[in-house]
Design an enzyme around this catalytic site. Structure first.
Site, PDB file in Angstrom:
ATOM      1  N   ASP A 188       3.996  10.306  -7.668  1.00  0.00           N
ATOM      2  CA  ASP A 188       5.041  11.178  -8.216  1.00  0.00           C
ATOM      3  C   ASP A 188       5.021  11.108  -9.744  1.00  0.00           C
ATOM      4  O   ASP A 188       4.112  10.519 -10.335  1.00  0.00           O
ATOM      5  CB  ASP A 188       6.409  10.744  -7.657  1.00  0.00           C
ATOM      6  CG  ASP A 188       7.359  11.921  -7.497  1.00  0.00           C
ATOM      7  OD1 ASP A 188       7.494  12.702  -8.469  1.00  0.00           O
ATOM      8  OD2 ASP A 188       7.971  12.054  -6.424  1.00  0.00           O
ATOM      9  N   ASP A 218       0.847  -1.203   0.000  1.00  0.00           N
ATOM     10  CA  ASP A 218       0.000   0.000   0.000  1.00  0.00           C
ATOM     11  C   ASP A 218       0.883   1.255   0.000  1.00  0.00           C
ATOM     12  O   ASP A 218       0.787   2.101   0.875  1.00  0.00           O
ATOM     13  CB  ASP A 218      -0.903  -0.043   1.240  1.00  0.00           C
ATOM     14  CG  ASP A 218      -2.040   0.956   1.174  1.00  0.00           C
ATOM     15  OD1 ASP A 218      -2.195   1.612   0.130  1.00  0.00           O
ATOM     16  OD2 ASP A 218      -2.768   1.069   2.176  1.00  0.00           O
ATOM     17  N   LYS A 260       0.996   3.763  -2.098  1.00  0.00           N
ATOM     18  CA  LYS A 260       0.326   4.995  -2.571  1.00  0.00           C
ATOM     19  C   LYS A 260       1.318   5.912  -3.277  1.00  0.00           C
ATOM     20  O   LYS A 260       1.556   7.047  -2.873  1.00  0.00           O
ATOM     21  CB  LYS A 260      -0.362   5.733  -1.433  1.00  0.00           C
ATOM     22  CG  LYS A 260      -1.440   4.904  -0.752  1.00  0.00           C
ATOM     23  CD  LYS A 260      -2.269   5.729   0.187  1.00  0.00           C
ATOM     24  CE  LYS A 260      -3.256   4.859   0.937  1.00  0.00           C
ATOM     25  NZ  LYS A 260      -2.627   4.004   1.939  1.00  0.00           N
TER      26      LYS A 260
END
Ligand code: 5BU
Length: 453
Positions: free
Chosen positions: A300, A295, A297
Site C-alpha cells: 500500500d 509474510d 506482503k
C-alpha cells in the site's frame, strides 16, 4: 480470433518454453527448453492452436491426419475435430501381440496423410514417423509443426521434398518475449548465439558464502539471520501456515531447534490473541534461537503500511524481525518499517505471476538504495549484497492445484544461489514434522555447501 502474437503470449503462460540453462538429451547445454505438452491441458488454447495450424494448410490435399507421438496426438485430434479430416494414430512401438500394427485407424493405401508435430529440432523423429507411415502405403506430402527450434530439421525435410509449415520459429517467439520485456538483452544474446550454432557458455559464478555476505550486508537483522544460520548450520525457514495458536506454538517448538527463522501468516490464526499467541511465540523463538518473519506482503502507500505494521491486533512491529513487502508503492512507501528487515517480493513462485523480467528490473531500481531492505523473495539469482529467500521448495511434490510450483533445495542453491529456503507443506503436513524439518535442514545445508565449493 485473437492475433497470433496474443495467442502465443496466452500459451506461453502455460510454461511451454523455459529460459535458463538446460542440458539436452545430446548433452549440449541450451539456454531454453521447450515442452508443448501443457497446451493440451487448456482446451481453449488447444482449439485455437488447431485452427491456426489448419489455416496454414491446403486442406483439400489431405485424406488423413496423424500426430507424431506423443505430444502432437492431442493437436492432431483437435485438428481432425475442427476439419473433419479423419485421424489415424501411430504407435510408438508396434503392438507385441495380435495385429502387430504400427498405425491404428481406418485408412487405405494411396491416401495422403498430413503429419502433425509439436516441435521440430533435427527432424530425426519426424523422418522416422514419415518412414513408418509411408511403409503402410500412405503418402506424406506436408508436415505441420507448431514450433521450429531452428536446428536444421526443417531444411532437412524440405530437401527431401516435404512441405513443412511452421506456426512459430524460436527466433519469432524470442523477439515477442523480448518486446514484452520477458527476456533480458543478455538472455536474447545468448539464445541467438545458440541458434547461430555457437556453443554457449554460462557464467560459472560460485554462490557467495554466508561469511562473505556478513561482510557485504549492513542491515542488523541480516547480520543476525546470517549468524544464526552459521551457528545452527541451517538455512531453513519453516513456513507455519497453520490456523490456530496451539498449532503454531506446537510447530514452533518442534521445528525450533532446526530452523534459522519461522515464517508466519499471522492473519490466518483464527483464535489470535496477542498475549496468548505472540508472547509465547517470542519465548519459543528466543529459547531455540530463531528469527520471526511475518509474510504480510505489504502493498500500500507508506502511511497505510506504517499503520498496518504497528497497529491493529497483530502489532507486527513489536515482534517480527523481518517482514515481506511488495515494492509496488515505490521506495518512499518502504520507509515506515522501522526496525524490521524488509524482504521485497521480487519474483513469485506461482504459475502466471506478473513478476516477469521487466517487473523485477523495475523492483530492483526501487529497492536498491533503500537501507531497510535486507533481501528479496525470488525465483532467480540476485545481486550479492542482498539476501535471497526462495519459497516453492518441496522434495516430494512438483506443485499444488492452485498454481504453486516447487523446486528442490539442491536446485535452488545451485541455480538460483538462494540463501534461505522457505518450506511450508513439506514440513507442517509431514507425518513426522521434526524429521521433515531435519531433512530439509540437512539437504538445505548440504546444497549450500555444494554451491559454494
Ligand atoms: P508451501 O506449503 O511450501 O507451498 O508454502 C510456501 C509459503 O511461502 C506460503 O506461506 C506462501 O505464502 C509463501 N510464498 C510462496 O509460496 N511463494 C511466493 O512467491 C511467495 C511466498 Br512471495
Amino acid at each position: 480470433m485473437e492475433t497470433k502474437r496474443a495467442f502465443f503470449l496466452e500459451a506461453y503462460k502455460l510454461g511451454i518454453i523455459k529460459f535458463g540453462r538446460f542440458t539436452l538429451k545430446s548433452g549440449i547445454e541450451s539456454p531454453f527448453y521447450v515442452d508443448l505438452r501443457p497446451l493440451a491441458s487448456d482446451p481453449k488454447i488447444l482449439k485455437h492452436l488447431s485452427n491456426y495450424l489448419l489455416e496454414m494448410l491446403p486442406l483439400d490435399n489431405f485424406d488423413l491426419i496423424c500426430g507424431v507421438p506423443y505430444a502432437a496426438l492431442p493437436m492432431a485430434t483437435a485438428m481432425s475435430l475442427e476439419s473433419y479430416i479423419p485421424l489415424i494414430i501411430k504407435r510408438k512401438e508396434a503392438k507385441a501381440y495380435g495385429t502387430k500394427k504400427l498405425i491404428e485407424g481406418i485408412f487405405q493405401k494411396g491416401q495422403n496423410c498430413l503429419l502433425v508435430e509439436d516441435v521440430i529440432t533435427s527432424g530425426k523423429s519426424l523422418l522416422e514417423t514419415i518412414d513408418e507411415v509411408e511403409n503402410e502405403g500412405l503418402n506424406v506430402s506436408d508436415i505441420v509443426v507448431v514450433l521450429d527450434r531452428q536446428q536444421g530439421g526443417r531444411e532437412k525435410l524440405q530437401e527431401k521434398g516435404y512441405n513443412v509449415h511452421t506456426l512459430f520459429t524460436i527466433s519469432e517467439v524470442v523477439e515477442i518475449l523480448k518486446e514484452e520485456k520477458q527476456l533480458t538483452d543478455d538472455e536474447v544474446e545468448r539464445i541467438n548465439d545458440f541458434l547461430n550454432g555457437n556453443t554457449v557458455t554460462f557464467e560459472e559464478k560460485k554462490k557467495v558464502r554466508y561469511e562473505e555476505k556478513l561482510k557485504n550486508i549492513d542491515h542488523p537483522v541480516a547480520t543476525k539471520l546470517l549468524e544464526t544460520a552459521l551457528q545452527k548450520r541451517s538455512n531453513l525457514i519453516a513456513s507455519a501456515d497453520v490456523i490456530t495458536t496451539q498449532e503454531l506454538l506446537d510447530f514452533a517448538e518442534v521445528v525450533g531447534p532446526h530452523i534459522a527463522a519461522l515464517k508466519t501468516h499471522i492473519d490466518i490464526i483464527s483464535d489470535f490473541d496477542y498475549d496468548k499467541t505472540i508472547i509465547p511465540l517470542i519465548d519459543i523463538a528466543s529459547k531455540h534461537n530463531f528469527l520471526l518473519m511475518e509474510d504480510r506482503k505489504f502493498g500500500d502507500i507508506g502511511n497505510t503500511q506504517e499503520l498496518q505494521f504497528s497497529h491493529g491486533v497483530y502489532k507486527i512491529a513489536n515482534w517480527a524481525d523481518m517482514v515481506t513487502a511488495h515494492a509496488i508503492g515505490g521506495s518512499k512507501a518502504l520507509e515506515g518499517f522501522h526496525n524490521a528487515g524488509i524482504i521485497t517480493i521480487l519474483g513469485m513462485s506461482s504459475q502466471g505471476t506478473l513478476t516477469d523480467a521487466h517487473y523485477r528490473e523495475e523492483t530492483m531500481k526501487i529497492i536498491i538504495n533503500e537501507p531497510n531492505v535486507m533481501g528479496c523473495v525470488a525465483q532467480n539469482q540476485i545481486q550479492d549484497d542482498l539476501l535471497l529467500f526462495t519459497p516453492g521448495v518441496n522434495i516430494s511434490a512438483e506443485g499444488d492445484s492452485k498454481g504453486q510450483q516447487y523446486n528442490t533445495p539442491e536446485h535452488v542453491f545451485k541455480n538460483l544461489h538462494t540463501d534461505f529456503i522457505i518450506v511450508g507443506r513439506g514440513i507442517y503436513k509431514a507425518d513426522d514434522i521434526e524429521q521433515a524439518a531435519l531433512t530439509y535442514k540437512t539437504r538445505g545445508w548440504q546444497a549450500y555447501e555444494a554451491a559454494i565449493s
